[in-house]
Enzyme design. Sequence first.
Site, PDB file in Angstrom:
ATOM      1  N   ARG A  10       0.835  -1.201   0.000  1.00 43.41           N
ATOM      2  CA  ARG A  10       0.000   0.000   0.000  1.00 43.41           C
ATOM      3  C   ARG A  10       0.863   1.242   0.000  1.00 43.41           C
ATOM      4  O   ARG A  10       1.961   1.268   0.554  1.00 43.41           O
ATOM      5  CB  ARG A  10      -0.914   0.013   1.237  1.00 43.41           C
ATOM      6  CG  ARG A  10      -2.028  -1.007   1.197  1.00 43.41           C
ATOM      7  CD  ARG A  10      -3.089  -0.674   0.156  1.00 43.41           C
ATOM      8  NE  ARG A  10      -3.739   0.594   0.402  1.00 43.41           N
ATOM      9  CZ  ARG A  10      -4.834   0.741   1.157  1.00 43.41           C
ATOM     10  NH1 ARG A  10      -5.384  -0.315   1.730  1.00 43.41           N
ATOM     11  NH2 ARG A  10      -5.386   1.921   1.326  1.00 43.41           N
ATOM     12  N   LYS A 282      -2.146 -11.279  18.189  1.00 43.71           N
ATOM     13  CA  LYS A 282      -1.880 -10.252  19.198  1.00 43.71           C
ATOM     14  C   LYS A 282      -2.149 -10.701  20.628  1.00 43.71           C
ATOM     15  O   LYS A 282      -1.815  -9.988  21.576  1.00 43.71           O
ATOM     16  CB  LYS A 282      -2.707  -8.991  18.897  1.00 43.71           C
ATOM     17  CG  LYS A 282      -2.453  -8.397  17.517  1.00 43.71           C
ATOM     18  CD  LYS A 282      -1.008  -7.950  17.355  1.00 43.71           C
ATOM     19  CE  LYS A 282      -0.782  -7.289  16.003  1.00 43.71           C
ATOM     20  NZ  LYS A 282       0.620  -6.845  15.830  1.00 43.71           N
ATOM     21  N   ALA A 382       5.096  -0.426  21.777  1.00 45.79           N
ATOM     22  CA  ALA A 382       5.916  -0.421  22.988  1.00 45.79           C
ATOM     23  C   ALA A 382       6.919   0.723  22.962  1.00 45.79           C
ATOM     24  O   ALA A 382       7.166   1.397  23.976  1.00 45.79           O
ATOM     25  CB  ALA A 382       6.642  -1.759  23.121  1.00 45.79           C
ATOM     26  N   LYS A 383       7.515   0.980  21.795  1.00 45.54           N
ATOM     27  CA  LYS A 383       8.492   2.061  21.678  1.00 45.54           C
ATOM     28  C   LYS A 383       7.811   3.428  21.751  1.00 45.54           C
ATOM     29  O   LYS A 383       8.355   4.379  22.342  1.00 45.54           O
ATOM     30  CB  LYS A 383       9.263   1.918  20.365  1.00 45.54           C
ATOM     31  CG  LYS A 383      10.107   0.652  20.285  1.00 45.54           C
ATOM     32  CD  LYS A 383      10.918   0.608  19.000  1.00 45.54           C
ATOM     33  CE  LYS A 383      11.802  -0.631  18.953  1.00 45.54           C
ATOM     34  NZ  LYS A 383      12.671  -0.668  17.743  1.00 45.54           N
ATOM     35  N   ASP A 502      43.851 -28.663  -7.268  1.00 44.00           N
ATOM     36  CA  ASP A 502      43.171 -29.416  -6.214  1.00 44.00           C
ATOM     37  C   ASP A 502      42.198 -30.393  -6.883  1.00 44.00           C
ATOM     38  O   ASP A 502      41.864 -30.250  -8.061  1.00 44.00           O
ATOM     39  CB  ASP A 502      42.435 -28.451  -5.283  1.00 44.00           C
ATOM     40  CG  ASP A 502      41.609 -29.164  -4.232  1.00 44.00           C
ATOM     41  OD1 ASP A 502      42.120 -30.113  -3.632  1.00 44.00           O
ATOM     42  OD2 ASP A 502      40.434 -28.772  -4.052  1.00 44.00           O
ATOM     43  N   TYR A 503      41.728 -31.395  -6.122  1.00 40.57           N
ATOM     44  CA  TYR A 503      40.858 -32.402  -6.742  1.00 40.57           C
ATOM     45  C   TYR A 503      39.394 -32.225  -6.327  1.00 40.57           C
ATOM     46  O   TYR A 503      38.591 -31.688  -7.082  1.00 40.57           O
ATOM     47  CB  TYR A 503      41.351 -33.811  -6.400  1.00 40.57           C
ATOM     48  CG  TYR A 503      40.555 -34.883  -7.111  1.00 40.57           C
ATOM     49  CD1 TYR A 503      40.704 -35.072  -8.480  1.00 40.57           C
ATOM     50  CD2 TYR A 503      39.634 -35.667  -6.431  1.00 40.57           C
ATOM     51  CE1 TYR A 503      39.950 -36.023  -9.154  1.00 40.57           C
ATOM     52  CE2 TYR A 503      38.880 -36.625  -7.091  1.00 40.57           C
ATOM     53  CZ  TYR A 503      39.042 -36.801  -8.456  1.00 40.57           C
ATOM     54  OH  TYR A 503      38.301 -37.736  -9.128  1.00 40.57           O
ATOM     55  N   ASP A 504      39.019 -32.637  -5.112  1.00 42.23           N
ATOM     56  CA  ASP A 504      37.614 -32.613  -4.687  1.00 42.23           C
ATOM     57  C   ASP A 504      37.093 -31.180  -4.603  1.00 42.23           C
ATOM     58  O   ASP A 504      37.686 -30.320  -3.953  1.00 42.23           O
ATOM     59  CB  ASP A 504      37.452 -33.295  -3.327  1.00 42.23           C
ATOM     60  CG  ASP A 504      37.677 -34.790  -3.414  1.00 42.23           C
ATOM     61  OD1 ASP A 504      36.837 -35.481  -3.993  1.00 42.23           O
ATOM     62  OD2 ASP A 504      38.734 -35.252  -2.925  1.00 42.23           O
TER      63      ASP A 504
END
Length: 731
Positions: A10, A282, A382-383, A502-504
């Site tokens: 909105r 709520k 609350a704030k 490198d391998y894996d």
Amino acid sequence: MAKIIYVSNRLPVTINRNPESGEYSFTRSIGGLATGLSSVHNEGGSLWVGWSGLHEEDVSGSDAEELKRLLMREESCVPFQLSRKDFEDFYLGFCNEAIWPLFHYFPNRAHYHTDQWEAYFRVNRLFFEELKPYIEPGDTIWVHDYQLMLLPQMIREEFPEALVGFFLHIPFPSYEIMRLMPWREEIMEGLMGSDLLGFHTYDYVRHFISSARRLLGYEFSLGYLTAGQRLVRADVFPMGIDYEKYNQADNTPEVISAHAEVKRELSGKRTILSVDRLDYTKGIPERIKSFALFLDQHPEYHEKVELFLIVAPSRTEVEEYQDLLKEIRELVSATNGRHGSLGWTPIHFFYRSFSFEDLTALYMEADLLLVTALRDGMNLIAKEYLAARRDDTGVLILSETAGAVHELGESLMINPNDLQGIADAIDTGLKMDVEDQKRQNSIMKRRISRYNVRFWARDFVRKLEEVHEYQRSQSARNMIDSVESKMLADYEKSRKAIFFLDYDGTLVGFRDKPEKARPDAELLDIVSALCKSRGNRVVVISGREPKDLESFFSGVPIEMAAGHGSWVKMKGREWEKAELFSTEWKEGIRPILESYTDRTPGSFIEEKEFSLAWHYRRCEPDLAALRVGELKDSLYSVIENMNIGLLDGNKVLEVKDSFVNKGIAASEWLRGEEFDFIFAVGDDYTDEDLFDVVPDTAYSIKVGMTLSKAKYHVKGWRSLRGVLKKLARLD
């Protein structure tokens, strides 16, 4: 000029139309997002795109164009209309019958209908089409809330360089809840189109990351999820309020007048305030029951305390909400009937919205604010209450399942399902010493005054820009065409080249069992071609055992370093063992690994000649992350005085001699000869030692997007195959 584009379900204004003149007028909407961002939006340099609140059937053609023109000029808003059918299936349907209950931990209330999901996708696409003409290079697009979780990916697909943020204003549920959603992967992929995802609390961040790892298989490291070649950040941004607006409200004539009226109405009685919109999340019935229980147990408060219960109408056309309203009214009536008298009404119930002035006046006068939400993304009420208390008095009773509790820990915290606990908290709050009230509230007020809504918005945008800069720095290290072209040119000019592979995870993908990850024909062709080209030296440098590498590359003239350098096989020579200390340490380490293997389903131990490896690739990710941390602590306490080290590889933790690593092994080749082309590639932490020893002129490449000493990145082992094929002239 670059701008911020806010996108929400909105617009932050309510549209009114005079039925006689047909003229439009606008009033500012009241609500968390609208109130929160409007103060920043009004400073200019931004655009807000969203649904007008009107239906296509009511506004179309020239009226729609006139409405858009007025809103663009007066409010910098881009409106559009939804059909009644889309509104019902999208908003009343999928958003509020599937997402809202599921994300608030009410899976029994969630309903999943394919036609509603299709409407959700369709309306998200409509939002994108309305937004699309306004996106320009450099713009920041900030998408808001659960109605638009598919939109970030839609933007990303057409504007891959766009800066996209997303903020979720409701809780993000745990993986166990999220997995119940039939279209969970689509929603997660939609969100992953963002560069930065914001949540109110760390719990929500943790839940999102867990779902991204489990549902999509994305890796998480150092605060970033790796989605292909994109890095996505998920972080905490607890939404603030317009603190000054509430804290300075008693300086305005309207609030002064409203406050005086409230004082007259209360007649000196102690006041408990409750403010919510109508919703089953709520905890409003629980609040009334708790207050009734308090009155049952504390007759000394009869005719001395009153509860002002304000419930703003919401989703009045939904039967479930009509039933909730009926229950609330019945509970209020029963409580007033049982405890009230001719001169005293315990609960004053208001089923309507209050103006800012009247609500702030109640904040200023109420002795207690009672918030008992069963689940709440944040809870700005609350704030607001704390901000309005200029003298720092008042008591906040706050549900431990509201997001705000993480910032307001000095409040009286309650379990919203514990009616006795809430009743006790009311008693404690009414008896609390004024000095204790001031001490607790001053701490919380300092916190929310600093992290107000402007700070919240700017902090998010600033972090989004930081994420974008980090992504750009990492992208600069990708093996893009220009880098690849230079590398190929340098290789063509070279006379002596060496490849450390490198391998894996690098040459092959990972498998659930290491023995399944054998090289395929394509890889053997690539490596063979590299070996045969101009006397190249090709070294496969891996954590594998010598027998594995010999088996994998039988007949291919490569050189090898096995066991992270424990064994070395150079051209024309046999395997040579590194000078290692005794492996007697295994006897003390093995029982520890076995203990964690027993406690971690899917894990297993791989014993090599000079190391022990604990694999956890097949484990449940969150449990594995927990066990790895515990195992490291256990091992460090044992090996701290030994020449033993830990290698934290890709889904494997390996214990080995600390004087052996891939860097030391690679030095065996680099020490004896000079190479004018060096190529080094690997995928995990064990390869960092290799990247550390190769010179700056080398092409060091990390497979994957995690942090590394390597100069470049490639997306994965398949991408690396493409690079190697070009070097081997097979592409």
